[in-house]
Scaffold this active site. Structure first.
Site, short mmCIF file in Angstrom:
data_model
loop_
_atom_site.label_atom_id
_atom_site.label_comp_id
_atom_site.label_asym_id
_atom_site.label_seq_id
_atom_site.Cartn_x
_atom_site.Cartn_y
_atom_site.Cartn_z
N TYR A 143 0.78 -1.21 -0.01
CA TYR A 143 0.03 -0.05 -0.06
C TYR A 143 0.83 1.42 0.20
CZ TYR A 143 -4.53 -1.96 0.86
OH TYR A 143 -6.03 -2.56 0.60
N LYS A 192 3.52 -14.94 2.52
CA LYS A 192 3.48 -15.77 1.10
C LYS A 192 5.14 -15.87 1.01
CE LYS A 192 2.14 -17.71 -2.77
NZ LYS A 192 1.28 -18.71 -2.82
N ASP A 224 -2.65 -18.15 0.57
CA ASP A 224 -3.60 -18.59 -0.40
C ASP A 224 -4.33 -19.87 0.32
OD1 ASP A 224 -1.10 -19.82 -0.34
OD2 ASP A 224 -1.20 -20.64 -2.55
N ASP A 248 -6.35 -6.98 4.43
CA ASP A 248 -7.39 -6.22 3.60
C ASP A 248 -8.41 -7.44 3.27
OD1 ASP A 248 -9.04 -4.34 2.44
OD2 ASP A 248 -8.08 -4.57 0.65
N ASP A 252 -12.08 -9.10 4.91
CA ASP A 252 -13.42 -8.93 4.45
C ASP A 252 -13.93 -10.50 4.37
OD1 ASP A 252 -13.13 -6.34 3.60
OD2 ASP A 252 -13.99 -6.63 1.60
C1 IPM Z 1 -10.34 -1.07 4.23
C2 IPM Z 1 -10.54 -0.70 2.67
C3 IPM Z 1 -9.53 0.30 2.19
C4 IPM Z 1 -8.23 -0.48 2.33
C5 IPM Z 1 -9.79 1.11 1.09
C6 IPM Z 1 -10.78 1.69 0.97
C7 IPM Z 1 -8.36 2.13 0.87
O1 IPM Z 1 -10.78 -1.59 1.89
O2 IPM Z 1 -10.35 -0.36 5.26
O3 IPM Z 1 -10.24 -2.36 4.21
O4 IPM Z 1 -7.97 -1.26 1.41
O5 IPM Z 1 -7.44 -0.29 3.48
MG MG Z 2 -10.88 -3.58 2.91
#
Ligand code: IPM
Ligand code: MG
Length: 357
Positions: A143, A192, A224, A248, A252
């Site tokens: 990032y 990884k 993975d 990230d 999710d």
């Molecule tokens: C998160 C989001 C952010 C990230 C984006 C919106 C930049 O997906 O906080 O998980 O990738 O960190």
């Molecule tokens: Mg995110």
């Protein structure tokens, strides 16, 4: 006590959910005798529209002067055409970096009341739910590495580099092990290392840090495999320690196992008490301003704020208990409603949680 909170509603559903989180905070203030003073700040698309930059200096200054930061969400299709440095997301990344918030704590807890919203089979998830914490490195890795685009032999090329220093890995590993000590004493470090040089450094630093925590069981998974293990055997995890990008993605995935991405809070912490608190989900522009968003992730984020930045454990617990009570009564926003349950909007959900405090 008095606390100063910088509030960044942001874009899309950001203002909808932040309003409910403030309502809950105010109720906590009333009940436990604290004053929360809010200073609203511009960031993301809202800032682009108002002052033509995603992260005004004034916002950074206000956040630095505050006791903590509450953020809704940033981004939306109307700003998608902008170049990297002008995108709304740049505000989020800029804030994390400017405030030194290297540790992102994302608890993925499945409430038993939301069992039906979990996509996994009974044989995998059972009745006892799920309780994982993803500890994501937040100010390094791909990032923040060098990037660019250029003309190459075969046309345009672009690159992003993934770099970690020993010091960066060490401090996030220490954060993860400290959290594990207060939980089930198990850390799974995700990298990884079979391919990436920076992952091999990551792994060796994590092993070094582990020596200071003899009680904590450490294991390593390639990312993975970790993605796969999360859906076939999620109960093996306690604390997942990982890089910025892997965290990230895996957070999710973990959130969906709990039923909805609308349920997961986060805390971004640095070396001081100043933290930034936000839901892990995005700005969901398709439902913005329609009283449809689930405010629970943001409300649980302010519970984390009370706990980590203000040392108000009792008040934090009170919010978490009120959230559970609302779910127990069968109230659900659209994202977590299944069948017979009582579907309610953002405002009603916030109000009920505040009332149950
Ligand atoms: C998160 C989001 C952010 C990230 C984006 C919106 C930049 O997906 O906080 O998980 O990738 O960190
Ligand atoms: Mg995110």
């Amino acid at each position: 006590m008095d606390f100063k909170i910088a509030v960044i509603p942001g874009d899309g559903i950001g203002p909808d959910i932040v309003e409910q989180a403030k309502l809950v905070l105010d109720k906590v203030g009333e009940k436990y005798n604290h004053t929360f003073k809010y200073e609203s700040c511009l960031a993301g698309g809202a800032a682009l529209d108002a002052v033509n930059e995603p992260l005004p200096q004034k916002t950074i200054d206000t956040c630095k002067k505050s006791d903590s930061v509450l953020l809704g969400a940033v981004g939306g299709p109307q700003w998608d055409h902008l170049s990297g440095d002008m995108r709304p997301e740049k505000a989020l990344l800029g804030l994390r970096s400017a405030l030194g918030l290297f540790a992102n704590i994302r608890p993925a807890v499945m409430y038993k009341q939301l069992r039906d919203a979990c996509p996994l089979k009974d044989s995998i998830i059972g009745d006892s739910g799920l309780d994982i914490v993803v500890v994501r490195e937040l100010t390094g890795g791909i990032y923040f590495g060098q990037r660019g685009s250029q003309e190459g032999a075969n046309g345009k090329e672009a690159y992003d580099t993934m770099l970690y220093s020993e010091a960066e890995v060490k401090r996030i590993a220490v954060a993860a092990f400290d959290i594990a000590m207060k939980r089930n004493k198990k850390v799974t470090s995700v990298d990884k290392a079979n391919v990436l040089e920076n992952s091999r450094l990551w792994r060796s630093v994590v092993c070094e840090v582990a020596k200071d925590y003899p009680e904590v069981e450490l294991n390593h998974l390639y990312v993975d495999n970790a993605a796969m293990q999360l859906v076939i055997n999620p109960k093996q995890f306690d604390v997942i320690l990982t890089t910025n990008m892997f965290g990230d993605i895996l957070s999710d995935e973990a959130s969906m196992i709990t039923g909805s991405i609308g349920m997961l809070p986060s805390a971004s912490l640095g070396s001081s008490k100043l933290g930034m608190y936000e839901p892990i989900h995005g700005s969901a522009p398709d439902i913005a301003g329609q009283d449809k968003a689930n405010p629970i992730a943001t409300i649980l984020s302010v519970a984390m704020m009370l706990r980590y930045s203000f040392n108000l454990e009792k008040e934090a617990k009170a919010i978490e208990t009120a959230v559970e009570a609302v779910l127990e009564k069968g109230y659900r926003t659209g994202d977590i409603a299944r069948g017979e349950e009582k579907a309610v909007g953002t405002k009603a959900m916030g109000k009920m949680i505040a009332e149950l405090l």
